[in-house]
Design an enzyme around this catalytic site. Structure first.
Site, PDB file in Angstrom:
ATOM      1  N   GLY A 163      -1.062   2.597   6.821  1.00  0.00           N
ATOM      2  CA  GLY A 163      -1.094   1.678   7.773  1.00  0.00           C
ATOM      3  C   GLY A 163      -0.598   0.161   7.925  1.00  0.00           C
ATOM      4  O   GLY A 163      -1.020  -0.791   8.722  1.00  0.00           O
ATOM      5  N   LYS A 164       0.439  -0.116   6.931  1.00  0.00           N
ATOM      6  CA  LYS A 164       0.960  -1.500   6.809  1.00  0.00           C
ATOM      7  C   LYS A 164       1.713  -1.751   8.145  1.00  0.00           C
ATOM      8  O   LYS A 164       1.476  -2.559   8.687  1.00  0.00           O
ATOM      9  CB  LYS A 164       2.051  -1.438   5.772  1.00  0.00           C
ATOM     10  CG  LYS A 164       1.255  -1.069   4.345  1.00  0.00           C
ATOM     11  CD  LYS A 164       1.940  -1.072   2.990  1.00  0.00           C
ATOM     12  CE  LYS A 164       3.282  -0.052   3.273  1.00  0.00           C
ATOM     13  NZ  LYS A 164       2.806   1.454   3.277  1.00  0.00           N
ATOM     14  N   SER A 165       2.523  -0.838   8.602  1.00  0.00           N
ATOM     15  CA  SER A 165       3.313  -1.141   9.893  1.00  0.00           C
ATOM     16  C   SER A 165       2.397  -1.338  10.863  1.00  0.00           C
ATOM     17  O   SER A 165       2.780  -2.385  11.800  1.00  0.00           O
ATOM     18  CB  SER A 165       4.427  -0.164   9.967  1.00  0.00           C
ATOM     19  OG  SER A 165       5.314   0.007   8.912  1.00  0.00           O
TER      20      SER A 165
ATOM     21  N   GLY B 256       0.645  -1.239  -0.142  1.00  0.00           N
ATOM     22  CA  GLY B 256      -0.078  -0.111   0.003  1.00  0.00           C
ATOM     23  C   GLY B 256       0.736   1.317  -0.064  1.00  0.00           C
ATOM     24  O   GLY B 256       2.043   1.039   0.072  1.00  0.00           O
TER      25      GLY B 256
ATOM     26  N   SER C 259       2.375   4.846   1.212  1.00  0.00           N
ATOM     27  CA  SER C 259       2.787   5.434   2.341  1.00  0.00           C
ATOM     28  C   SER C 259       1.754   6.039   3.488  1.00  0.00           C
ATOM     29  O   SER C 259       0.801   6.406   2.728  1.00  0.00           O
ATOM     30  CB  SER C 259       3.762   6.607   2.018  1.00  0.00           C
ATOM     31  OG  SER C 259       4.497   7.100   3.368  1.00  0.00           O
ATOM     32  N   SER C 260       1.790   5.607   4.563  1.00  0.00           N
ATOM     33  CA  SER C 260       0.799   6.180   5.529  1.00  0.00           C
ATOM     34  C   SER C 260      -0.544   5.586   5.526  1.00  0.00           C
ATOM     35  O   SER C 260      -1.400   5.803   6.095  1.00  0.00           O
ATOM     36  CB  SER C 260       0.506   7.526   5.398  1.00  0.00           C
ATOM     37  OG  SER C 260       1.912   8.337   5.835  1.00  0.00           O
TER      38      SER C 260
ATOM     39  N   ASP D 124      11.232  -0.150   4.702  1.00  0.00           N
ATOM     40  CA  ASP D 124      11.915   0.811   5.441  1.00  0.00           C
ATOM     41  C   ASP D 124      13.474   0.494   6.096  1.00  0.00           C
ATOM     42  O   ASP D 124      14.287   1.164   5.794  1.00  0.00           O
ATOM     43  CB  ASP D 124      11.125   1.800   6.465  1.00  0.00           C
ATOM     44  CG  ASP D 124      10.104   2.627   5.468  1.00  0.00           C
ATOM     45  OD1 ASP D 124       9.950   2.670   4.512  1.00  0.00           O
ATOM     46  OD2 ASP D 124       9.151   3.130   6.422  1.00  0.00           O
TER      47      ASP D 124
END
Length: 185
Positions: free
Chosen positions: A16-18, A11, A13-14, A38
């Site tokens: 909500g993957k992490s 997805g 950036s931002s 990252d």
């Protein structure tokens, strides 16, 4: 030994993957390692940021808003290819993995599918509207403003997912529960 599971969270950036990967780690019956793109980018020498052989972020205006074009050179391309191979090597040792990735280009998906063909692999697309992603970028404070705008029309193009999740009105824990239940983790 049962076949390891590899869940690739793709997805913008931002999206909500992490956060979703971390929530998943608290819910699954078996242990899963969280592999973040990252982490591999952070392995680059500082001199490769802003260098044509490494990674260049170029800010332009798109409809009056910042959009960061990402240009990659051979050093970062090798690092990202190495990441995909490292993921396969980790799975080959029996590790279950949640991979948090920003895939741009169908060739990356094809490479993952080839490398991970002997494992239980699932691709999960995480989505949210652009205005929400840009608001999250601003709120986070650790992302360059404009990454989401440039990635938005590129990340999911031509991708085939086993599950798609709209993160607009759900929490990372709710997203994790849906992934866990969908794939019996």
């Amino acid at each position: 030994m049962p076949r390891p599971h590899v869940i690739i969270l793709n997805g913008v950036s931002s999206v909500g993957k992490s956060s979703t990967a971390r929530a998943l780690q608290t819910l699954t019956a078996k242990p899963f390692l969280h592999v973040a793109m990252d982490t591999f980018i952070d392995m680059l020498p500082k001199g490769m940021f802003g260098h044509p052989d490494g990674l260049i972020f170029e800010t332009i205006l798109d409809q009056g808003k910042p959009s960061i074009i990402i240009r990659t050179g051979p050093v970062i391309e090798r690092a990202m290819q190495g990441m995909r191979h490292a993921i396969a090597a980790m799975a080959a040792q029996g590790n279950n993995l949640f991979v948090d990735e920003v895939m741009i280009g169908k060739d990356k998906e094809r490479e993952y599918r080839a490398l991970l063909s002997q494992f239980d692999v699932h691709f999960v697309g995480l989505f949210a509207p652009l205005d929400m992603l840009e608001a999250r970028e601003r709120e986070r404070g650790d992302r360059e403003i404009g990454l989401a705008r440039w990635q938005y029309d590129r990340v999911h193009r031509d991708m085939i997912y086993d599950l798609e999740i709209d993160t607009t009105a759900t929490t990372p824990l709710e997203n994790a529960q849906k992934i866990r239940d969908t794939f019996g983790l």
